[in-house]
Enzyme design. Sequence first.
Site, PDB file in Angstrom:
ATOM      1  N   ALA A  49       0.814  -1.227   0.000  1.00  0.00           N
ATOM      2  CA  ALA A  49       0.000   0.000   0.000  1.00  0.00           C
ATOM      3  C   ALA A  49       0.837   1.263   0.000  1.00  0.00           C
ATOM      4  CB  ALA A  49      -0.933  -0.002   1.211  1.00  0.00           C
ATOM      5  N   ASN A  50       2.141   1.154  -0.160  1.00  0.00           N
ATOM      6  CA  ASN A  50       2.992   2.344  -0.110  1.00  0.00           C
ATOM      7  C   ASN A  50       3.187   3.021  -1.468  1.00  0.00           C
ATOM      8  OD1 ASN A  50       4.487  -0.127  -0.601  1.00  0.00           O
ATOM      9  ND2 ASN A  50       6.317   1.146  -0.672  1.00  0.00           N
ATOM     10  N   GLY A  52       1.723   3.114  -5.982  1.00  0.00           N
ATOM     11  CA  GLY A  52       0.902   2.611  -7.070  1.00  0.00           C
ATOM     12  C   GLY A  52      -0.561   2.399  -6.714  1.00  0.00           C
ATOM     13  N   GLY A  54      -1.911   0.232  -4.751  1.00  0.00           N
ATOM     14  CA  GLY A  54      -2.141   0.023  -3.327  1.00  0.00           C
ATOM     15  C   GLY A  54      -2.269   1.323  -2.558  1.00  0.00           C
ATOM     16  N   TYR A 204       6.545 -14.258 -14.352  1.00  0.00           N
ATOM     17  CA  TYR A 204       5.513 -13.317 -13.924  1.00  0.00           C
ATOM     18  C   TYR A 204       4.141 -13.822 -14.344  1.00  0.00           C
ATOM     19  CZ  TYR A 204       2.698  -9.135 -13.356  1.00  0.00           C
ATOM     20  OH  TYR A 204       1.703  -8.253 -12.970  1.00  0.00           O
TER      21      TYR A 204
END
Length: 323
Positions: A49-50, A52, A54, A204
Amino acid sequence: MAAAVIVAVVVGGGVLLLVRRLFPRQKAAQLLRYPADMMRGKTVIVTGANCGIGKALAGELLKLRARVIMACRDQRSAEEAAKDIQRLAGPEQGELVVKHLDLASLGSVRTFCEEILQEESRIDVLINNAGLYQCPYSKTEDGFEMQLGVNHLGHFLLTHLLLDRLKTSAPSRIVVVSSKLYKYGHINFDDLNSESKYDKAFCYSQSKLANLLFTLELARKLEGTGVTVNALTPGIVRTSLGRHVQIPLLAKPLFHLASLIFFKSPLEGAQTPLYLACSPEVEGVSGKCFANCKEEELMDKATDDQAAEKLWDLSSAMVGLAN
């Protein structure tokens, strides 16, 4: 100098054409509007959440009066992001808590969950958002290929350890952020950890397909519990996720310009996970995948029940869970 300019124009033009072909101009996402206190009294955990998606998502949830737990690897970055989120959320907002969580360490996942279960009486929404994209080859603390370890296995263990609290908080929700690039992967059960060969793009895609199969199997296991789980593909969003992708130096300015034109903003990218976390329209809906706040039809390999069950069993063994 003239030669350099010509090269820049040629390379940049090629990049723009490629971007336009791969990522057609997306219609601007309509921003969701919910009652200001819609999430009051609800606790929401958002991994990664830090920055982008989030970070944008945490901000929107805070505006809706939720208690938002930012679960992040970089504590300093998370604390700086928290200040920005609180400043932008306005005077009437919920509560923001920063907690350390390194999904590349099963020990960190277990410690995080132990603290959450001690401190939080309920968990209403768990949003598995954090991820790595096409990073150079490396392994997690526990020896897993990094993209598989962070994008799938770390969240697999996290979700499992928080399930009982989610059940006692029902109706509750789990939201899993996947990617349309799942289409280019498959689950390599013979070498899930990519020991014999490492292809960063394939790994990925494999991890994002694993997210979808995890959602499918978890929804089956959660039937009748009041806990729902749904996945989403956010589209192409301007975030730092692609920091490991190598772009020719002369093409970087044009690529940045192209991203401003063709890619979603983080706030636009956060709309579908916000929808799945909040909207009454998806109350009771489980085991589905959404894009642009609408259900998305998946390829057969993402709805393969046998593969989902097999991946679940293998993942359980890899993270050390008993049957």
